[in-house]
Design an enzyme around this catalytic site. Structure first.
Site, PDB file in Angstrom:
ATOM      1  N   LYS A 172      39.793  31.802  44.474  1.00  0.00           N
ATOM      2  CA  LYS A 172      39.225  33.024  44.726  1.00  0.00           C
ATOM      3  C   LYS A 172      40.028  34.007  43.621  1.00  0.00           C
ATOM      4  O   LYS A 172      40.702  34.817  43.903  1.00  0.00           O
ATOM      5  CB  LYS A 172      38.949  33.816  45.994  1.00  0.00           C
ATOM      6  CG  LYS A 172      37.618  34.938  46.359  1.00  0.00           C
ATOM      7  CD  LYS A 172      37.587  35.954  45.654  1.00  0.00           C
ATOM      8  CE  LYS A 172      37.629  37.011  45.934  1.00  0.00           C
ATOM      9  NZ  LYS A 172      37.650  37.851  45.153  1.00  0.00           N
ATOM     10  N   GLY A 225      47.545  40.603  46.225  1.00  0.00           N
ATOM     11  CA  GLY A 225      46.597  42.166  46.398  1.00  0.00           C
ATOM     12  C   GLY A 225      47.533  43.378  47.163  1.00  0.00           C
ATOM     13  O   GLY A 225      48.536  43.342  47.208  1.00  0.00           O
ATOM     14  N   SER A 226      46.592  43.851  47.362  1.00  0.00           N
ATOM     15  CA  SER A 226      47.279  45.425  47.680  1.00  0.00           C
ATOM     16  C   SER A 226      47.417  44.852  49.559  1.00  0.00           C
ATOM     17  O   SER A 226      47.057  44.552  49.792  1.00  0.00           O
ATOM     18  CB  SER A 226      46.002  45.927  47.970  1.00  0.00           C
ATOM     19  OG  SER A 226      45.475  45.906  48.609  1.00  0.00           O
ATOM     20  N   GLY A 230      46.256  42.911  52.675  1.00  0.00           N
ATOM     21  CA  GLY A 230      47.264  41.961  52.825  1.00  0.00           C
ATOM     22  C   GLY A 230      46.856  41.870  54.034  1.00  0.00           C
ATOM     23  O   GLY A 230      46.511  41.030  54.943  1.00  0.00           O
ATOM     24  N   GLU A 247      51.754  38.431  48.080  1.00  0.00           N
ATOM     25  CA  GLU A 247      52.617  39.137  47.478  1.00  0.00           C
ATOM     26  C   GLU A 247      51.817  40.428  46.996  1.00  0.00           C
ATOM     27  O   GLU A 247      50.821  40.799  47.081  1.00  0.00           O
ATOM     28  CB  GLU A 247      52.839  38.348  46.634  1.00  0.00           C
ATOM     29  CG  GLU A 247      53.399  37.271  46.021  1.00  0.00           C
ATOM     30  CD  GLU A 247      54.362  36.919  45.815  1.00  0.00           C
ATOM     31  OE1 GLU A 247      54.669  38.415  45.671  1.00  0.00           O
ATOM     32  OE2 GLU A 247      54.969  35.720  45.814  1.00  0.00           O
ATOM     33  N   CYS A 281      52.514  45.530  39.835  1.00  0.00           N
ATOM     34  CA  CYS A 281      53.304  45.500  41.721  1.00  0.00           C
ATOM     35  C   CYS A 281      54.834  45.587  41.464  1.00  0.00           C
ATOM     36  O   CYS A 281      55.276  46.517  41.825  1.00  0.00           O
ATOM     37  CB  CYS A 281      52.968  43.962  41.682  1.00  0.00           C
ATOM     38  SG  CYS A 281      53.744  42.366  41.817  1.00  0.00           S
ATOM     39  N   GLU A 376      51.833  53.581  46.222  1.00  0.00           N
ATOM     40  CA  GLU A 376      52.115  53.144  45.003  1.00  0.00           C
ATOM     41  C   GLU A 376      50.194  53.892  43.923  1.00  0.00           C
ATOM     42  O   GLU A 376      49.400  53.681  44.794  1.00  0.00           O
ATOM     43  CB  GLU A 376      50.913  51.397  44.923  1.00  0.00           C
ATOM     44  CG  GLU A 376      51.153  50.999  43.955  1.00  0.00           C
ATOM     45  CD  GLU A 376      51.497  49.011  44.155  1.00  0.00           C
ATOM     46  OE1 GLU A 376      49.754  48.992  45.498  1.00  0.00           O
ATOM     47  OE2 GLU A 376      51.749  48.339  43.837  1.00  0.00           O
TER      48      GLU A 376
END
Ligand code: NAD
Length: 475
Positions: A172, A225-226, A230, A247, A281, A376
């Site tokens: 995706k 992703g974020s 997640g 991740e 990241c 972040e």
């Protein structure tokens, strides 16, 4: 405007809806892409399932997968210039970095090509009446959800080991920056993998992404992703106990000791927080400096930030735009919040007067409890603060909910190693931020996620162990 398609069951398919992809350097529409529907997702999953069940990928001699993967690596390398231009325009990143994403993707295919025929089990001694051995078997269908910051290299990072291990894959792509990934898959298509081994869908995360995660045919999820997404995916994955690699984000700190070499540190700051406009990241988003060098380092980092060239990716400046207007507004809002909480904006802190989604290179002096020092930003924003002792430095570095990477800068081997041993995170860099490469295992602890990508170790994120125990007589 060029129109891009989804890749399902070995065919490029259009859809009734489409998404418009913007050029962050100009703020103008750049291209359109077919927006996958739930039915498209089901077709891709069915194709991947057929491929997995047929054994066309998993049951061949592993050297056959090596051969496909090496062909894919060559084909990806051959389109690095063309693909890099698309990645640069849809993402805003520099042309050189965009091209490097394709070269890195080719390296992932080469690297894991070499592992396809080395995924070896062990034999377990159980005495003379038994024989016992282990096998590593692929999951079946791996669903891989990719973010927009390095879509090509992150896609290859998960796709290559998954294929090497014999999994069929449904990818995706991110809504914001999906185009270059279609070129990546076009190149992979030339390698001759079985039909259904690789499928690519661009669709909304909340719709198609969520459907894939919850799909009954999904045997494994790889998400990059974020943190909030997640967490959402983990809750959905829990329904079927689907194994996952996560991740996620980071708030990684570099520790600069009294005996730091300033030039070495500045070179790392430049790449650590301003590369890809800080949308990394594992960015160096915090710099902790021993107090006796603090004022000197602070002045040098501010001078560095103010010296950077800013511009569109095609000119290969030091600092490129962030990926979207939303992202720009998010970053600027976090800077404003820092100001409101009493942080000292030492450099940047605003959008420069340019068209496109730029944020000036920003350096903020903050205290550990401020939001800007804990959350972040995902933009070109460095937080700097002093520390006194080794213990203080470690406590500050480890003092967020994240644990992706960390760094130590100083001369003494025993001191830098002693500190490295105490830092929370999947990778620790000494004297060079991002030291390592596709060969070195990467992943997080805490809110930065779990599971490892990259390196030989990552292949084991894409297989399950099966133990075969044999009693040697029926008597
Ligand atoms: P995001 O979480 O918004 O989106 C990532 C992907 O998830 C997109 O493809 C999106 O469409 C999809 N998605 C959204 N909701 C979903 C759902 N409910 N179910 C399934 N899929 C869904 O992240 P982003 O903004 O694209 O990327 C930035 C974030 O990614 C940052 O936090 C960054 O730190 C992190 N990141 C981590 C790594 C790593 O390796 N640790 C690498 C790159 C980026």
């Amino acid at each position: 405007m060029q129109h891009y398609l989804n890749y399902i069951d070995g065919q490029w398919r259009d859809a009734s809806r489409q998404l418009t992809v913007m050029n962050p350097g100009t703020g103008e529409p750049y291209a359109t892409i077919a927006q996958a529907s739930i039915e498209d997702a089901d077709s891709a999953m069915a194709a991947a399932r057929r491929c997995a069940e047929s054994g066309a990928l998993s049951d061949v001699r592993p050297a056959q997968r090596t051969s496909w993967m090496l062909k894919a690596a060559d084909a990806i390398r051959a389109i690095a210039d063309q693909g890099g231009l698309v990645a640069c325009r849809e993402n805003g990143k520099s042309l050189n970095d965009a091209r490097d994403e394709f070269l890195e993707a080719a390296r992932y295919f080469e690297y894991y090509a070499g592992m396809a025929d080395k995924i070896e089990g062990i034999s377990v001694p159980l005495g003379k009446d038994y024989m016992d051995f282990t096998q590593y078997v692929p999951f079946g269908v791996s669903v891989q959800i990719v973010p927009w910051n390095f879509p090509v290299s992150i896609c290859a990072r998960s796709l290559a080991p998954a294929l090497a291990a014999g999994n069929a894959v449904v990818i995706k792509s991110p809504e914001i920056s999906p185009l270059a990934m279609t070129l990546l898959v076009q190149a992979i298509e030339q390698a001759g993998f079985p039909k259904g081994a690789v499928n690519l869908l661009c669709g909304k995360g909340s719709e198609v992404g969520s459907h894939l995660v919850r799909h009954q045919d999904t045997n494994q999820i790889v998400f990059t992703g974020s943190v909030p997404t997640g967490q959402r995916i983990l809750r959905d994955a829990a329904e079927r106990a689907t194994p996952s690699v996560m991740e996620l984000g980071g708030k990684s700190a570099a520790i600069a000791l009294s005996d730091v070499n300033l030039d070495t540190l500045l070179a790392s700051v430049k790449v650590g927080i301003f590369f890809n406009a800080g949308q990394v990241c594992s960015a160096m988003s915090r710099l902790l400096v021993q107090r006796d060098r603090y004022e000197e380092v602070k002045a040098a980092v501010v001078a560095l930030a103010e010296s950077l060239t800013i511009g569109q990716g095609e000119a290969n400046p030091d600092l490129t735009p962030v990926v979207s207007q939303d992202q720009q507004q998010r970053v600027l809002a976090m800077i404003e919040q820092a100001r409101a909480e009493g942080a000292n904006i030492l450099a940047g802190g605003a959008a420069p007067d340019l068209s496109g989604y730029f944020v000036a290179p920003t350096v903020i002096e903050a205290t550990p409890e401020m939001t800007i020092a804990r959350e972040e930003v995902f933009g070109p924003v460095l937080v700097i603060m002093p520390f006194d002792s080794e213990d203080d430095a470690v406590a500050l570095a480890n003092g967020t909910d994240f644990g992706l990477v960390a760094g130590v800068f100083g001369e003494g081997l025993s001191q830098t190693l002693r500190i490295a041993n105490r830092l929370r995170g999947g990778q620790v860099f000494i004297n060079e931020w991002f030291a390592g490469g596709i060969e070195t295992p990467f992943g997080g602890v805490g809110l930065s996620g779990f599971g490892r990508e990259k390196g030989q170790e990552a292949i084991y994120s894409y297989v399950q162990t099966r133990n075969i125990g044999i009693r040697l007589s029926q008597g």
